[in-house]
Design a protein around this motif. Structure first.
Motif, PDB file in Angstrom:
ATOM      1  N   VAL B  18       0.831  -1.207   0.000  1.00  0.00           N
ATOM      2  CA  VAL B  18       0.000   0.000   0.000  1.00  0.00           C
ATOM      3  C   VAL B  18       0.864   1.255   0.000  1.00  0.00           C
ATOM      4  O   VAL B  18       0.675   2.159  -0.813  1.00  0.00           O
ATOM      5  CB  VAL B  18      -0.934   0.011   1.216  1.00  0.00           C
ATOM      6  CG1 VAL B  18      -1.785   1.248   1.201  1.00  0.00           C
ATOM      7  CG2 VAL B  18      -1.797  -1.218   1.233  1.00  0.00           C
ATOM      8  N   LEU B  19       1.834   1.288   0.911  1.00  0.00           N
ATOM      9  CA  LEU B  19       2.517   2.555   1.161  1.00  0.00           C
ATOM     10  C   LEU B  19       3.698   2.805   0.234  1.00  0.00           C
ATOM     11  O   LEU B  19       4.148   3.932   0.113  1.00  0.00           O
ATOM     12  CB  LEU B  19       2.967   2.614   2.618  1.00  0.00           C
ATOM     13  CG  LEU B  19       1.795   2.579   3.596  1.00  0.00           C
ATOM     14  CD1 LEU B  19       2.277   2.417   5.007  1.00  0.00           C
ATOM     15  CD2 LEU B  19       0.951   3.819   3.460  1.00  0.00           C
ATOM     16  N   ALA B  20       4.203   1.773  -0.431  1.00  0.00           N
ATOM     17  CA  ALA B  20       5.307   2.012  -1.357  1.00  0.00           C
ATOM     18  C   ALA B  20       4.912   1.783  -2.811  1.00  0.00           C
ATOM     19  O   ALA B  20       5.415   2.441  -3.698  1.00  0.00           O
ATOM     20  CB  ALA B  20       6.497   1.123  -1.006  1.00  0.00           C
ATOM     21  N   ILE B 173      -3.167  12.774   3.126  1.00  0.00           N
ATOM     22  CA  ILE B 173      -1.987  13.380   3.751  1.00  0.00           C
ATOM     23  C   ILE B 173      -1.503  12.511   4.912  1.00  0.00           C
ATOM     24  O   ILE B 173      -0.298  12.285   5.082  1.00  0.00           O
ATOM     25  CB  ILE B 173      -2.299  14.823   4.167  1.00  0.00           C
ATOM     26  CG1 ILE B 173      -2.406  15.663   2.889  1.00  0.00           C
ATOM     27  CG2 ILE B 173      -1.224  15.385   5.073  1.00  0.00           C
ATOM     28  CD1 ILE B 173      -2.950  17.023   3.072  1.00  0.00           C
ATOM     29  N   ALA B 175      -1.836   9.299   4.976  1.00  0.00           N
ATOM     30  CA  ALA B 175      -1.185   8.171   4.309  1.00  0.00           C
ATOM     31  C   ALA B 175       0.224   8.553   3.862  1.00  0.00           C
ATOM     32  O   ALA B 175       1.149   7.746   3.952  1.00  0.00           O
ATOM     33  CB  ALA B 175      -2.009   7.713   3.117  1.00  0.00           C
ATOM     34  N   GLY B 176       0.380   9.798   3.385  1.00  0.00           N
ATOM     35  CA  GLY B 176       1.704  10.250   2.974  1.00  0.00           C
ATOM     36  C   GLY B 176       2.686  10.227   4.119  1.00  0.00           C
ATOM     37  O   GLY B 176       3.824   9.772   3.977  1.00  0.00           O
ATOM     38  N   ILE B 177       2.237  10.690   5.304  1.00  0.00           N
ATOM     39  CA  ILE B 177       3.143  10.714   6.460  1.00  0.00           C
ATOM     40  C   ILE B 177       3.465   9.287   6.899  1.00  0.00           C
ATOM     41  O   ILE B 177       4.610   8.960   7.224  1.00  0.00           O
ATOM     42  CB  ILE B 177       2.502  11.541   7.587  1.00  0.00           C
ATOM     43  CG1 ILE B 177       2.373  12.990   7.130  1.00  0.00           C
ATOM     44  CG2 ILE B 177       3.334  11.463   8.848  1.00  0.00           C
ATOM     45  CD1 ILE B 177       1.519  13.839   8.008  1.00  0.00           C
ATOM     46  N   SER B 179       3.535   6.720   4.963  1.00  0.00           N
ATOM     47  CA  SER B 179       4.444   6.180   3.966  1.00  0.00           C
ATOM     48  C   SER B 179       5.868   6.661   4.205  1.00  0.00           C
ATOM     49  O   SER B 179       6.838   5.918   4.046  1.00  0.00           O
ATOM     50  CB  SER B 179       3.935   6.578   2.591  1.00  0.00           C
ATOM     51  OG  SER B 179       4.937   6.539   1.646  1.00  0.00           O
ATOM     52  N   MET B 180       5.970   7.935   4.630  1.00  0.00           N
ATOM     53  CA  MET B 180       7.291   8.481   4.957  1.00  0.00           C
ATOM     54  C   MET B 180       7.911   7.699   6.109  1.00  0.00           C
ATOM     55  O   MET B 180       9.091   7.364   6.093  1.00  0.00           O
ATOM     56  CB  MET B 180       7.133   9.947   5.344  1.00  0.00           C
ATOM     57  CG  MET B 180       7.992  10.889   4.574  1.00  0.00           C
ATOM     58  SD  MET B 180       7.855  12.530   5.243  1.00  0.00           S
ATOM     59  CE  MET B 180       6.359  13.130   4.521  1.00  0.00           C
ATOM     60  N   MET B 183       9.281   4.458   5.034  1.00  0.00           N
ATOM     61  CA  MET B 183      10.531   4.520   4.271  1.00  0.00           C
ATOM     62  C   MET B 183      11.735   4.300   5.167  1.00  0.00           C
ATOM     63  O   MET B 183      12.803   3.897   4.703  1.00  0.00           O
ATOM     64  CB  MET B 183      10.646   5.867   3.570  1.00  0.00           C
ATOM     65  CG  MET B 183       9.924   5.911   2.255  1.00  0.00           C
ATOM     66  SD  MET B 183      10.067   7.531   1.530  1.00  0.00           S
ATOM     67  CE  MET B 183      11.813   7.605   1.238  1.00  0.00           C
TER      68      MET B 183
END
Lengths: 216, 192
Positions: B18-20, B173, B175-177, B179-180, B183
């Motif tokens: 999902v996140l990458a 947003i 989800a973006g954090i 995903s960060m 990483m």
């Protein structure tokens, strides 16, 4: 036939802006976020999706009398999968570099719920010409969304646009924008922008109604 | 052995589906409202992924060598029929669970994470054991992302968020954090 022409125009415009598949309906994001790290990739992916959407809409609309209701979803999926296979093989033969870049995400167009949604909601219950117009509008809207996302991410993430340097050597690229989190953040902010525009328009309409349209 | 563990952890955390890879975003944004349902949906998806991996391996080795252009179509047919079969099975064996999963069960068919799994593991040339571990890691990773997101969303409901940002914008947003944060796991194996 001015009436049908106006109808067709409405169907086309609706896909481009009012019911934009990405910004308004938030559909079909799965393959798009992954490949929109540059404007060129976004255009290639958008073009492939457009072809599949338009071709399957035409086929579904012309075959709709012969497709039994019970197995319609599976039939749509097989039609879509056929066109995706065609696209995949064609891209591999014509533009191998772009095909390599997009990689496994071309086959994943099959699972794009936007395409299946159009077949179920529109192509299966309207004439071939109207379904084509609707598919063209939706595909245009999808392409527009992909392109804006890809451009924003390329400009901020690499300081380039279509490979051209924009800001000169002092610019420090925001690497995060071309990495996965950048995809989520950019789409989130674009959605915010769109709802802001919509809200402003509504408030303007309200104010016009309050003044009784006197200014008109 | 080491390679097998690496495949599992890589699919679970580093290359989280999902996140990458942005796969399975529709259920990720649609279903992650409640913690309980997202956990159950995650487990059902993991199960379908395992069966798909098994079928994909079988297809790749015995059928598709003769007709490689049928790959996409045969995968999607296998996934659709697996989901249909599981739906009937659960309905027969445990009507309570069937009711709890509701509409989410048939929707697994259009989850691109499952098709993505079949295609990725074919592209990487995984064997049976590797493919199954890859599927398990990907499924559990999907569950993990879904549950984390559901937890955050339940919190964000009571938070003072500007009205315009509510809904999908703030979820993306978040989800973006997330995903960060994921990483950071990329450093996990660089030392090894």
């Amino acid at each position: 036939m001015p009436k049908t022409q106006a109808d067709a125009y409405q169907e086309f415009i609706k896909g481009l802006w009012r019911d934009n598949p990405v910004f308004v309906q938030v559909l079909g994001m799965c393959p798009m976020l992954a490949v929109t790290n540059s404007a060129v990739n976004a255009l290639a992916m958008g073009g492939a999706t457009c072809f599949v959407l338009v071709a399957s809409s035409i086929l579904v609309a012309s075959l709709k009398q012969w497709i039994p209701k019970q197995v319609r979803i599976s039939t749509y999926i097989i039609i879509i999968a056929t066109f995706v296979t065609v696209t995949d093989l064609a891209l591999q033969a014509l533009v191998p570099e772009i095909h390599k870049e997009l990689g496994a995400f071309i086959p994943l167009i099959v699972a794009n719920c936007m395409i299946l949604g159009r077949q179920e909601a529109f192509a299966s219950r309207s004439s071939v010409s109207l379904a084509t117009v609707d598919a063209l509008g939706m595909a245009g809207g999808f392409l527009f969304a992909l392109f804006s996302l890809g451009s924003v991410r390329e400009i901020l993430g690499e300081g380039k646009f279509f490979g051209m340097d924009l800001f000169g050597p002092e610019f420090e690229p925001w690497v995060i924008m071309i990495l996965p989190p950048g995809g989520f953040l950019t789409l989130g902010l674009l959605l915010l922008f769109f709802s802001w525009v919509k809200e402003r328009k509504e408030r303007l309409a309200e104010r016009l109604a309050e003044t009784g349209g006197a200014s008109l | 052995m080491n390679e097998l563990i690496w495949i599992f952890v890589s699919a679970l955390l580093i290359n989280n589906f999902v996140l990458a890879y942005f796969l399975g975003l529709c259920p990720f944004l649609g279903v992650s409202g409640r913690l309980e349902t997202s956990f159950r949906l995650g487990l059902a998806t993991t199960f379908v992924m395992l069966i798909t991996a098994l079928c994909a391996w079988f297809l790749n080795n015995y059928v598709l060598i003769h007709a490689p252009y049928l790959r996409l179509i045969s995968f999607i047919v296998v996934i659709a029929s697996t989901v249909q079969f599981i739906e009937m099975l659960i309905k027969k064996l445990s009507p309570a669970l069937f009711k709890a999963l509701g509409i989410f069960l048939p929707l697994i068919t259009t989850n691109c994470a499952i098709l993505g799994l079949a295609i990725f593991s074919t592209n990487k040339g995984y064997g049976l054991a590797q493919g199954m571990l890859y599927a398990l890691g990907a499924g559990l990773g999907f569950t993990l992302a879904l549950v984390l997101m559901a937890g955050l969303r339940e919190e964000s409901e009571t938070a003072p968020i500007p009205r315009l940002m509510r809904g999908t914008a703030i979820n993306l947003i978040i989800a973006g954090i997330l995903s960060m944060a994921f990483m950071g796991f990329a450093g996990l194996f660089s030392a090894a």
